[in-house]
Scaffold this motif. Structure first.
Motif, PDB file in Angstrom:
ATOM      1  N   THR A   1       0.648  -1.140  -0.074  1.00  0.00           N
ATOM      2  CA  THR A   1      -0.044   0.013  -0.126  1.00  0.00           C
ATOM      3  C   THR A   1       0.904   1.456   0.348  1.00  0.00           C
ATOM      4  OG1 THR A   1      -0.166  -0.509   2.462  1.00  0.00           O
ATOM      5  CG2 THR A   1      -1.942  -1.369   1.213  1.00  0.00           C
TER       6      THR A   1
ATOM      7  N   TRP B   1      -9.171  -7.957  -0.105  1.00  0.00           N
ATOM      8  CA  TRP B   1      -8.492  -7.853  -0.772  1.00  0.00           C
ATOM      9  C   TRP B   1      -8.001  -9.388  -0.982  1.00  0.00           C
ATOM     10  CZ3 TRP B   1      -4.169  -3.200  -0.420  1.00  0.00           C
ATOM     11  CH2 TRP B   1      -4.940  -2.056  -0.830  1.00  0.00           C
TER      12      TRP B   1
ATOM     13  N   ARG C   1      -6.380  -7.578  -6.029  1.00  0.00           N
ATOM     14  CA  ARG C   1      -7.989  -7.145  -6.655  1.00  0.00           C
ATOM     15  C   ARG C   1      -8.831  -7.067  -4.798  1.00  0.00           C
ATOM     16  NH1 ARG C   1      -9.894 -11.952  -8.078  1.00  0.00           N
ATOM     17  NH2 ARG C   1      -8.371 -12.857  -7.594  1.00  0.00           N
TER      18      ARG C   1
ATOM     19  N   GLU D   1     -15.210  -4.056  -2.725  1.00  0.00           N
ATOM     20  CA  GLU D   1     -15.490  -2.659  -1.471  1.00  0.00           C
ATOM     21  C   GLU D   1     -16.328  -3.400  -1.106  1.00  0.00           C
ATOM     22  OE1 GLU D   1     -15.555   0.980  -3.199  1.00  0.00           O
ATOM     23  OE2 GLU D   1     -14.069   0.297  -5.004  1.00  0.00           O
TER      24      GLU D   1
ATOM     25  N   VAL E   1      -7.173  -3.287  -9.133  1.00  0.00           N
ATOM     26  CA  VAL E   1      -7.060  -2.241  -9.087  1.00  0.00           C
ATOM     27  C   VAL E   1      -5.484  -2.426  -9.914  1.00  0.00           C
ATOM     28  CG1 VAL E   1      -5.162  -0.259  -7.915  1.00  0.00           C
ATOM     29  CG2 VAL E   1      -6.173  -2.242  -6.609  1.00  0.00           C
ATOM     30  N   THR E   2      -6.475  -1.363 -11.290  1.00  0.00           N
ATOM     31  CA  THR E   2      -5.366  -0.683 -12.280  1.00  0.00           C
ATOM     32  C   THR E   2      -4.811   0.352 -12.489  1.00  0.00           C
ATOM     33  OG1 THR E   2      -7.669  -0.134 -13.237  1.00  0.00           O
ATOM     34  CG2 THR E   2      -7.161  -2.264 -14.154  1.00  0.00           C
TER      35      THR E   2
END
Ligand SMILES: [Zn+2]
Length: 225
Positions: free
Chosen positions: A55, A190, A200, A203, A212-213
């Protein structure tokens, strides 16, 4: 001389000289006030997972809890260490988001599919009961997927279903339920891919995981060519 301890000491020396020396102000700031992490990150204890690295976060930003299989027993079932950490993160620290992060090649997921492999580890076997419901759902979904021509391995489906189940579990904790009701807390699930670094995310409320692109080009600096 213990070679492993010496290796760790060498790492501490490098941290002090290379990392700390260049970010001394960041660490000093972190020490000058109580921690106020924005995120409670629940991950597997697997040594290949690094929540801060994934992160790009630093000291004081992410409150981390790790255990085998990134599990949270439903409230009341195993009151103890995990329940206390959840309560502390939400009630005392006031985190605004919870991440439940599973990962590829997870030993806990493998053990769920091969219970005999943990026959000689009664504590692990008992702990894995926190994910039994996920195995049942995953097997059903996997059979349906195969019938429709899908090729996803069962363990991939199970890894996702375990994350979704643990999100349901953590919502049974009064501190979490209360903060969600007040609109002060959100949760995401996640899946981190060890081999590719891809994350990925499902949510809150979603049952599918989207990668997450990279941001579209218009978000990049116009000076970049
Ligand atoms: Zn794992």
């Amino acid at each position: 001389m213990d070679p492993v301890l010496e290796q760790l000491k060498a790492g501490v020396r490098r941290f002090r000289s290379d990392v700390y020396a260049h970010q001394a102000d960041v660490f000093a700031h972190a020490a000058s006030e109580p921690q106020r992490p924005h995120t409670f990150f629940i991950a597997c204890a697997d040594s290949r997972i690094d929540p801060n690295a994934i992160t790009s976060t630093g000291p004081g930003e992410v409150f981390v809890m790790r255990n085998i299989g990134n599990m949270i027993p439903a409230y009341g079932e195993m009151l103890g260490g995990v329940s206390a950490v959840v309560e502390f993160a939400v009630s005392a620290l006031g985190v605004r988001h919870i991440v439940v992060c599973g990962h590829t090649d997870c030993g806990a997921m493998k053990a769920l599919l091969d219970p005999a492999s943990v026959d000689k580890m009664p504590s692990v076997r008992n702990w894995l009961t926190n994910a039994h419901a996920a195995r049942t759902v995953a097997e059903t979904l996997h059979e349906r997927d195969l019938a429709e021509g899908g090729e996803r391995p069962l363990i991939d489906v199970l890894t996702e279903q375990n994350v979704l189940l643990q999100i349901q579990h953590i919502k049974t904790h009064p501190s979490v339920a209360g903060a969600i009701a007040m609109g002060e807390l959100t949760i995401s699930g996640w899946i981190y891919s060890i081999g590719t670094g891809e994350v990925r995310i499902a949510e809150d409320g979603e049952r599918t995981f989207a990668p997450v692109t990279p941001l579209p080009r218009e978000h990049e600096s116009p000076l970049r060519v």
